[in-house]
Scaffold this active site. Sequence first.
Site, PDB file in Angstrom:
ATOM      1  N   LYS A 170       5.186 -15.007 -52.365  1.00  0.00           N
ATOM      2  CA  LYS A 170       4.305 -16.165 -52.091  1.00  0.00           C
ATOM      3  C   LYS A 170       5.137 -17.364 -51.689  1.00  0.00           C
ATOM      4  CE  LYS A 170       5.395 -18.695 -55.964  1.00  0.00           C
ATOM      5  NZ  LYS A 170       6.087 -19.964 -55.988  1.00  0.00           N
ATOM      6  N   ASP A 209       2.609 -16.818 -62.725  1.00  0.00           N
ATOM      7  CA  ASP A 209       2.367 -16.465 -61.319  1.00  0.00           C
ATOM      8  C   ASP A 209       1.807 -15.056 -61.146  1.00  0.00           C
ATOM      9  OD1 ASP A 209       3.185 -18.849 -60.243  1.00  0.00           O
ATOM     10  OD2 ASP A 209       5.226 -18.182 -59.781  1.00  0.00           O
TER      11      ASP A 209
HETATM   12  P1  ATP Z   1       8.941 -18.039 -59.326  1.00  0.00           P
HETATM   13  O1  ATP Z   1       8.638 -18.415 -57.910  1.00  0.00           O
HETATM   14  O2  ATP Z   1       7.771 -17.344 -60.008  1.00  0.00           O
HETATM   15  O3  ATP Z   1       9.555 -19.145 -60.120  1.00  0.00           O
HETATM   16  P2  ATP Z   1      11.443 -16.870 -58.608  1.00  0.00           P
HETATM   17  O4  ATP Z   1      11.308 -16.320 -57.224  1.00  0.00           O
HETATM   18  O5  ATP Z   1      12.077 -18.229 -58.708  1.00  0.00           O
HETATM   19  O6  ATP Z   1      10.032 -16.863 -59.280  1.00  0.00           O
HETATM   20  P3  ATP Z   1      12.258 -14.347 -59.643  1.00  0.00           P
HETATM   21  O7  ATP Z   1      12.655 -13.665 -58.394  1.00  0.00           O
HETATM   22  O8  ATP Z   1      10.969 -13.952 -60.248  1.00  0.00           O
HETATM   23  O9  ATP Z   1      12.301 -15.930 -59.480  1.00  0.00           O
HETATM   24  O10 ATP Z   1      13.468 -14.127 -60.673  1.00  0.00           O
HETATM   25  C1  ATP Z   1      13.689 -15.004 -61.752  1.00  0.00           C
HETATM   26  C2  ATP Z   1      14.588 -14.323 -62.787  1.00  0.00           C
HETATM   27  O11 ATP Z   1      13.884 -13.231 -63.386  1.00  0.00           O
HETATM   28  C3  ATP Z   1      15.883 -13.768 -62.210  1.00  0.00           C
HETATM   29  O12 ATP Z   1      16.940 -14.428 -62.841  1.00  0.00           O
HETATM   30  C4  ATP Z   1      15.883 -12.289 -62.562  1.00  0.00           C
HETATM   31  O13 ATP Z   1      17.085 -11.857 -63.130  1.00  0.00           O
HETATM   32  C5  ATP Z   1      14.748 -12.105 -63.558  1.00  0.00           C
HETATM   33  N1  ATP Z   1      13.940 -10.907 -63.295  1.00  0.00           N
HETATM   34  C6  ATP Z   1      13.382 -10.103 -64.193  1.00  0.00           C
HETATM   35  N2  ATP Z   1      12.687  -9.104 -63.616  1.00  0.00           N
HETATM   36  C7  ATP Z   1      12.790  -9.288 -62.288  1.00  0.00           C
HETATM   37  C8  ATP Z   1      12.294  -8.586 -61.159  1.00  0.00           C
HETATM   38  N3  ATP Z   1      11.546  -7.494 -61.276  1.00  0.00           N
HETATM   39  N4  ATP Z   1      12.583  -9.080 -59.948  1.00  0.00           N
HETATM   40  C9  ATP Z   1      13.325 -10.210 -59.808  1.00  0.00           C
HETATM   41  N5  ATP Z   1      13.846 -10.893 -60.825  1.00  0.00           N
HETATM   42  C10 ATP Z   1      13.577 -10.447 -62.077  1.00  0.00           C
END
Ligand code: ATP
Length: 290
Positions: free
Chosen positions: A10, A137
């Site tokens: 997203k 989310d």
């Molecule tokens: P958001 O936009 O919801 O804040 P994000 O894109 O900033 O999410 P994610 O990619 O969800 O962040 O990853 C955040 C943290 O979660 C990472 O440090 C990662 O190690 C951990 N994590 C746990 N499970 C997963 C997964 N399936 N995919 C990605 N990261 C994961």
Amino acid sequence: MEIKVKAYAKINLMLDIIYRRTDGYHDLFMIMQSIGIYDTVTVTATKSKKITITCNIDDIPLDEHNIAYKAAAAFFDSTKIKNKGVNIDIVKRIPHAAGMAGGSADGAGVLVALNELTGAGLSDDELCAIGVKIGADVPFCIKGGTLLAQGIGDVLNKVKPLKKCYIVIAKPDCSVNTASAYKQFDECGKVHTPDKLGMLYAMQGRDLKEICSKMENVFEQFIAVENKVEIKDIMRANAALGVCMSGSGPTVFGIFDNKDSAEKCALELKPLAKDIAVTSPVSKGCRIVK
Ligand code: ATP
């Protein structure tokens, strides 16, 4: 037996933090859009009696800290269905720790896949009620498309879909810790409040130029992101209708009505960002691959 799901990333067309609640969570106002970048989540029945995870990259956890694992555990717990064993394979394409809900998308994908695999027959709303326990989310990632998200991100209402456009995604080579981003909001507050009503009118009219002119993310008022100014300048120079940061960053995106301009922009951004893609809006959060 296995179920394969495309779990889409997203972007936030608008992100405003309304206030910090007494329970420590924040009340938000977000216009969220699913985009064509996706992880492929494949849930396979095994006989291990455990939840196991495999993944094509090695910098996300493969144990109970993975959001996909938490989603599976929450599904079995909520439905009281006995877990005879499942493996979750994740092919990651969504940049992680990017503000694109990569982990939440995987969690949503697991819930949708398990619902199908076990024949539980839960509605999207019932899956969302499980998903919100794992992350704010996750409900958006189950439903997806173009939605207004309020509350902690779990109160979802439809807004009109974006018109066909091209979205250039650029994630600089740095990461932002979401918890510390909220802490900075708590300490600093915001100096400018996005025009939420104006954005809702623009969404209602499906006026892409007006939507782009209203895009704003309050995290940009106190999160510094490497190369962000230069990335936005290049996007604007290539005729982006609007540019903004997604989530708590560091991903910056630009919206274009012309595919060639978007592709030229993506090429020019190469020296400034680690992950770059040209994509378009999609109308679902998760899609089962038949
Ligand atoms: P958001 O936009 O919801 O804040 P994000 O894109 O900033 O999410 P994610 O990619 O969800 O962040 O990853 C955040 C943290 O979660 C990472 O440090 C990662 O190690 C951990 N994590 C746990 N499970 C997963 C997964 N399936 N995919 C990605 N990261 C994961």
